[in-house]
Each structure stands twice: as C-alpha cells, then as structure tokens.
Design a protein around this motif. Sequence first.
Motif, PDB file in Angstrom:
ATOM      1  N   ASN A   1     -56.500  75.206 -26.609  1.00 31.33           N
ATOM      2  CA  ASN A   1     -55.166  74.726 -26.985  1.00 31.33           C
ATOM      3  C   ASN A   1     -54.149  75.860 -27.115  1.00 31.33           C
ATOM      4  OD1 ASN A   1     -55.089  71.639 -27.751  1.00 31.33           O
ATOM      5  ND2 ASN A   1     -57.079  72.401 -28.414  1.00 31.33           N
ATOM      6  N   THR A   2     -54.501  77.067 -26.661  1.00 25.52           N
ATOM      7  CA  THR A   2     -53.617  78.226 -26.799  1.00 25.52           C
ATOM      8  C   THR A   2     -52.284  77.990 -26.079  1.00 25.52           C
ATOM      9  OG1 THR A   2     -55.451  79.793 -26.958  1.00 25.52           O
ATOM     10  CG2 THR A   2     -53.325  80.681 -26.230  1.00 25.52           C
ATOM     11  N   ARG A   3     -51.192  78.342 -26.770  1.00 32.50           N
ATOM     12  CA  ARG A   3     -49.869  78.314 -26.138  1.00 32.50           C
ATOM     13  C   ARG A   3     -49.217  79.670 -26.353  1.00 32.50           C
ATOM     14  NH1 ARG A   3     -46.438  75.094 -23.771  1.00 32.50           N
ATOM     15  NH2 ARG A   3     -47.677  73.216 -24.118  1.00 32.50           N
ATOM     16  N   VAL A   4     -48.719  80.268 -25.266  1.00 26.19           N
ATOM     17  CA  VAL A   4     -48.073  81.572 -25.305  1.00 26.19           C
ATOM     18  C   VAL A   4     -46.583  81.373 -25.039  1.00 26.19           C
ATOM     19  CG1 VAL A   4     -48.052  83.917 -24.385  1.00 26.19           C
ATOM     20  CG2 VAL A   4     -50.194  82.614 -24.412  1.00 26.19           C
ATOM     21  N   SER A   5     -45.738  81.963 -25.865  1.00 27.91           N
ATOM     22  CA  SER A   5     -44.296  81.783 -25.686  1.00 27.91           C
ATOM     23  C   SER A   5     -43.841  82.413 -24.375  1.00 27.91           C
ATOM     24  CB  SER A   5     -43.541  82.408 -26.854  1.00 27.91           C
ATOM     25  OG  SER A   5     -43.640  83.832 -26.798  1.00 27.91           O
ATOM     26  N   THR A   6     -42.759  81.888 -23.828  1.00 27.38           N
ATOM     27  CA  THR A   6     -42.237  82.400 -22.559  1.00 27.38           C
ATOM     28  C   THR A   6     -41.786  83.848 -22.691  1.00 27.38           C
ATOM     29  OG1 THR A   6     -41.553  80.173 -21.945  1.00 27.38           O
ATOM     30  CG2 THR A   6     -40.530  81.984 -20.747  1.00 27.38           C
ATOM     31  N   GLY A   7     -41.257  84.202 -23.840  1.00 25.90           N
ATOM     32  CA  GLY A   7     -40.821  85.583 -24.054  1.00 25.90           C
ATOM     33  C   GLY A   7     -41.979  86.563 -23.975  1.00 25.90           C
ATOM     34  N   ARG A   8     -43.074  86.251 -24.665  1.00 21.21           N
ATOM     35  CA  ARG A   8     -44.256  87.125 -24.636  1.00 21.21           C
ATOM     36  C   ARG A   8     -44.826  87.207 -23.225  1.00 21.21           C
ATOM     37  NH1 ARG A   8     -48.866  85.447 -28.327  1.00 21.21           N
ATOM     38  NH2 ARG A   8     -49.677  87.500 -27.728  1.00 21.21           N
ATOM     39  N   LEU A   9     -44.871  86.075 -22.531  1.00 24.93           N
ATOM     40  CA  LEU A   9     -45.408  86.056 -21.172  1.00 24.93           C
ATOM     41  C   LEU A   9     -44.618  86.984 -20.252  1.00 24.93           C
ATOM     42  CD1 LEU A   9     -46.259  82.316 -20.330  1.00 24.93           C
ATOM     43  CD2 LEU A   9     -47.823  84.266 -20.313  1.00 24.93           C
ATOM     44  N   ASN A  10     -43.293  86.906 -20.325  1.00 18.23           N
ATOM     45  CA  ASN A  10     -42.484  87.680 -19.392  1.00 18.23           C
ATOM     46  C   ASN A  10     -42.418  89.156 -19.748  1.00 18.23           C
ATOM     47  OD1 ASN A  10     -41.159  85.841 -17.210  1.00 18.23           O
ATOM     48  ND2 ASN A  10     -41.150  84.638 -19.094  1.00 18.23           N
TER      49      ASN A  10
END
Length: 469
Positions: free
Chosen positions: A376-385
């Motif tokens: 169920n992990t969700r990574v924020s778009t900011g951290r991803l980029n």
Amino acid sequence: MPAEATVAIIGRPNVGKSTLFNRLVGKKLALVDDTPGVTRDRRMGDAKLGDLRFRVIDTAGLEEADPASLEGRMRQQTENAIREADAIMFVIDARSGLTPLDKHFAEVVRRMERPVILVANKAEGRAAEPGLYEAFELGFGDPIPLSAEHGEGMSNLYDALREAIEDKAGFAAPAEADEAVTGVAVDEEGNVVGDDPVRPLRIAVVGRPNAGKSTLINRLIGEDRLLTGPEAGITRDSIAVDWSWREREVKLFDTAGLRRKARVQEKLEKLSVADALRAIKFAEVVVVLLDATIPFEKQDLQIVDLIVREGRALVIGLNKWDLVEDRAAKFKELREEADRLLPQVRGVQLVTLSGLAGQGLDKLMDACVRAYDLWNTRVSTGRLNRWLTGLLEHHPPPAVAGRRLKIRYMTQAKTRPPYFVLFGSRPEAMPESYMRYLVNGLRETFEMPGVPIRIQMRAGGDNPFDKKD
C-alpha cells in the motif's frame, strides 16, 4: 440483523450437497463434479433464502471407513460440523432412492439431537417419485423434494428452515431481501478497491502439494479446522477461514497444491487449480509455502512469478525448518538463492517456520502485515521527481537511433501494488533494461523490498509540477 444460526448440509457422496450449498450462498464457491467425494474439507458461507440469513456448512460425503484413513478423517470433519450446527439438512438422492448408507447415517444424525430437515435432491421428473416415498422410512418427517441444480422446491425448503432456525436466524429488511450477497469490491483487474481497516486482511497460502499448507493454517487458528495427512493433494477446494490475530481480523485461504501444468490431467484437479488461482487473484497477501528441505523447485518459481504478475503482496514461508540441521548456513544460502532466482521481487521476506511444531507463526504474520503495508506504499510526486532528477544525472536513458530519450517527470498512479507512470519522449523506444533499472532504484530508495512494482512510460510534455515563473 446478522445471521447467527448455522446449518450443516450432510449426506453420502454425490447427492448434490455442494450444488445446494452454492445455490444457498448465491455463488459457485464449492467445486462441483460428477466424481463422488469431491468435497473433503468443511466449507462455510453466508446463505440467504428469501429473507432468511444464516451460516451454512458444506461437508464431505459420509462414508464407513477406518478413523485413521483419509475417508475416516473426512467423516470426523463432517461430525465436527454437525456439532457446530443448530440444524441439519440431511440430503439424499431421490433418483437413487434410499441406500443402506443413508439409513446408517440417519441413525448417526438422530443421536446428534439436532433439528433435521430431510432434503430429497434431484427430484425433478417422475423418476424421483419412488425415492421420495422411500424417504419416509428415515423418520425425519416429510422429505422436501427439490432440485438444487435447477432451483426447484426452494420455497418448501424455506418453510422448513424457518421453522427449524427461526429463533436464531437473521432476517433481511424488506428492501434488502432480494439483493445479492456481495464480496469485496474489486476493479476490472481484480484489485480490491479502497482500504477498509475494518475489512479482514485476506491471506492466501499456496504452494506445491504436501508443502504443509493445511497444517500451517490449523496451527495458526489453534484447531483442526482443515483436513490434513501424509497423502499429497488432500485439499481440493480453496477454503476460507475467519480468524483474529492480535485484534486484527484475518481471512485465511487454504488452497490446493499447484503442480506443473503438464502433470495436471484430470478434470477435477484442473478445477482445484483454477480455484487456487482464483484465491490468489482475490487475496491481498500470498504466502508461498516451500518445503525447506527441497526449496525453490521450478514449480515454486513459477508460482511466485504468477503472484507477481497478479500484483499481490508476497511472503515466502520456509516450512519444515525443524528438519534443517545447520540453520544459519542454510538460511544464508536460501537468501542468496532467492535474490538470484527471483529478481522481480528482490528482497522478498523469507520466514522460517514449522507448521507441525508451531514454530515461527508470529514471525510469519508480522511479515504478512509488513508486506501488506509495503503493498500500500504511496510516494509523493515531489519525492519521486527529486529522486528521478538525481538518477537521470547519474545514469540518463540511452540514445536510440542516434536520438537520446528524454524523461520529464514521474508520478504514482495507484497502490496495491505500487504503480508509477513516467512521462517523456518516445515511450515505445525505451529499453526494457532501463525500465528494470528504474524499478530496482524505486525498490531500493523507497524501501519496498519484495513488492511487485508496476511502471509505465507515456508520451508527455513538460513537468506540470515544476514551479513556473
């Protein structure tokens, strides 16, 4: 009002108990085949008939056998179901008429001191009339003629059930009386929609025949709920068992052993395998149980690959660990072997246990909960980029046909399993090797060991998350 009454369906083999069970629960949960003795384990389901709501138990066919034999153990499971029940549906085959076995087990049921509803199944047509008349000999009152396969005679069954369990049965509100009983909500890909903390955690236990799946579940729940023994391939249906672990509701699914496809010839085994695959599809966490003395057979690897393709959270259980001598060296060897043979779920949790001895059970459940959380992990778009920017500077995509591929930004589209979308130029030209490199980077950076990760590239323009002047 919730269903509190429990009704057991019993009778000799091949009289149509599982067909009646499926009719009452409104789903094809139990395997049905012309072969006698298909059902071996007790299967429970939430049944409805008109406005009646109750629990129903499908049981193995009653046979005379040595208590130590497989048939004898099946009969013991049926007798346990009778003890749990508030009422009994005693099913006979109206076309075959009464048999000595019917009469013998009628005496057994009579001693159980439960209300008995005599059901004469397969009663469509005139060929069933002699059997109906014979049924009066059992002394259980008027037999109820019905056809479970075609749904005939269910109104008469309703009347008899209501009289037998009215004080304990649940009743649907008028507006709900004709609504279908639904399971968990899933999308078109079989993924469960939403994350309801009240809903039980669904864990399927799969593996090759005789890996110890049923024994493990019996040990987890603390009772001999499932049929076990030295014979390979005892389990045929996928059996759901409700359980509570550390105040968390869990639904465990025992499944039939999965053999190599080339060795699965009989129709009944094909049905069992299909039922096991369906359990995998609708589970959230799948425990692949391996025999620690002969782990990572080709079939084990194929089972893991199937689970990864279905996108389920994965835990590998190394069963029969009590038979291993040099455990530290063996575990190190298996850890290295798992990472080498299963690169698509690098870092998957390996749990050593013994279902028979009851060792490592809490470790297994802890691993299942952790796998579910990672799933169920969700990574924020900011951290991803921010991660993506550093990665592209260190190792940019290769040039294809003299033109360098560009990746502009990345976002996570959904979870269960984590699913990421890349936007850039010429997605069709992106090498598979570079996509695997991104997946491994995501797994390592955002700490998602052993989780299936989906990644897709689409054509797209500038990063909409960049700050504009």
